[in-house]
Design an enzyme around this catalytic site. Structure first.
Site, PDB file in Angstrom:
ATOM      1  N   TYR A   1      36.032  37.103  42.107  1.00  0.00           N
ATOM      2  CA  TYR A   1      36.343  37.131  40.677  1.00  0.00           C
ATOM      3  C   TYR A   1      37.422  38.187  40.428  1.00  0.00           C
ATOM      4  O   TYR A   1      37.347  39.307  40.969  1.00  0.00           O
ATOM      5  CB  TYR A   1      35.088  37.492  39.856  1.00  0.00           C
TER       6      TYR A   1
ATOM      7  N   GLU B   1      42.002  35.594  33.508  1.00  0.00           N
ATOM      8  CA  GLU B   1      40.924  35.581  34.505  1.00  0.00           C
ATOM      9  C   GLU B   1      41.160  34.525  35.581  1.00  0.00           C
ATOM     10  O   GLU B   1      41.577  33.413  35.280  1.00  0.00           O
ATOM     11  CB  GLU B   1      39.621  35.271  33.751  1.00  0.00           C
TER      12      GLU B   1
END
Ligand code: GDP
Ligand code: MN
Length: 380
Positions: free
Chosen positions: A101, A189
């Site tokens: 992530y 993101e």
């Protein structure tokens, strides 16, 4: 404003972040043609503005172009969390060895941009934060110095990334930070950022949330807006240049100025009511704008009363009154209106409204109490 995965990833690519080759399709035939061009197994990904598409069945692999066509016809038109799939992204399928992530957000408390990384990619970061918060590594960026290479190394070491990937990872993190800053984003993101079969990093999913207040500086980004993101009322409001947000209550509010609109909503709550919307008609609104605003408010059948709270300055009370009269004349009004007009031309405004069957008030608390009572079907 939310960007789709394919839009986000195209922006990432402009900043040197590696993404899979692929394209968007709106029909199964187009999906097939893209798969044929790629000439290898593909992944078909629904483009809807919600997370967790994988779990919802909106992401599927296809080995051949024919299979891609069949899978695309399954996914197009599918309902995912209340949104209809109108586009799919056809990407070369990634051979995923591990999922990371990487996200950039604004840390308002620290007044700095924060970069977060985790070895637990592929799952929603909120879940990681709740269950294994120690698996998230965060660095804060000095606004003038930008994201430094040593900070990227700290992130990489923190998530146990093998050393051989640190140069690539640094380039990707700095690219993502640039995307965030230069597009006036609230979030940028990559989840997951993968290590693939060729032992390279690649952004498999992408998400960008843009700050609406910064959009005037980015015409090309504003043009990417998917109208399905907002309710029809919000779309119509934007076309009339009104700041409008749908809420769940029963009192429709028409106010000039964002601060006054929020104060009005607070007072509605204070007197036991619940606002149906936030609506700021802005400074200097003319009669047409007031009529447009009332038409949007009255479309919501949960609205049991309308509260009009105008503090005349640049906005003139007589203009607002003309807009109200026009709305009553042209729209099908079945709910009571409570009107408070003070400030510039309030006397003229009152005279214009005298003929109409409206509830009037001179103070905000009086107006709100009357609106709350009217919404309950009582007369205050
Ligand atoms: P999200 O569910 O909306 O976050 O969509 P993602 O694009 O992040 O995909 C969800 C998950 O599907 C990823 O974490 C991967 O595990 C898997 N996935 C996505 N694309 C591919 C792919 O090309 N190949 C493989 N094998 N898995 C994929
Ligand atoms: Mn994802």
């Amino acid at each position: 404003m939310k960007l789709h995965e394919y839009q986000s990833k195209r922006i990432f690519a402009e900043y040197g972040i590696p993404i899979p080759d692929g394209d968007v399709a709106t029909t199964p035939a187009e999906a097939k043609a893209i798969a044929e061009r790629l000439g290898r197994p593909v992944v078909i990904k629904s483009q809807v503005l919600v997370g967790g598409r994988g779990k919802a069945g909106g992401i599927k692999l296809a080995k051949t172009a024919d299979e891609a066509e069949a899978v695309a016809s399954q996914i197009l038109g599918m309902d995912i969390k209340g949104l209809t799939v109108k586009k799919v992204l056809v990407d070369e399928a990634a051979d995923i060895r591990s999922e990371i992530y990487l996200g950039v957000v604004l840390d308002r408390a620290k007044r700095q941009v924060a970069i977060m990384a985790s070895s637990e990619g592929g799952v929603e970061i909120e879940e990681v934060a709740a269950n294994t918060p120690d698996k998230i590594v965060t660095v804060h960026v000095h606004p003038l110095l930008g994201l430094q290479a040593y900070q990227c190394r700290n992130l990489a070491f923190g998530i146990g990334l093998p050393k051989e990937h640190i140069r690539e990872f640094t380039k990707i993190a700095q690219g993502l930070y640039q995307v965030f800053v230069e597009s006036d984003a609230g979030l940028a993101e990559i989840n997951p950022l993968i290590i693939n079969g060729e032992n390279k990093l690649q952004a498999v999913d992408g998400k960008i949330l843009l700050d609406d207040s910064g959009l005037f500086r980015h015409k090309e980004l504003a043009a990417l807006r998917d109208p399905d993101e907002d309710s029809p009322a919000e779309i119509e409001a934007r076309a009339s240049d009104l700041s409008y947000i749908d809420l769940d209550g029963e009192i429709g509010c028409l106010v000039n100025g964002a601060g006054l609109a929020m104060a009005t909503m607070d007072v509605v709550k204070l007197f036991g009511g619940s606002p149906a919307n936030f609506l700021d008609i802005g400074g200097g609104a003319n009669a047409e704008k007031v009529t447009a605003a009332l038409s949007i408010i009255l479309r919501d059948d949960r609205v049991k009363a309308v509260l009009i709270n105008i503090f005349g300055g640049i906005t003139r009370c007589d203009e607002v009154a003309n807009g109200i009269v026009e709305a009553i004349r042209t729209l099908h009004v079945t709910v009571p209106f409570v009107v408070r007009l003070v400030g510039v031309n309030e006397e003229e405004g009152r005279q214009i409204l005298a003929e109409s069957n409206l509830i009037t008030a001179s103070s905000l608390s009086e107006a709100v109490q009357k609106a709350v009572a009217a919404a309950k079907g009582e007369s205050a």
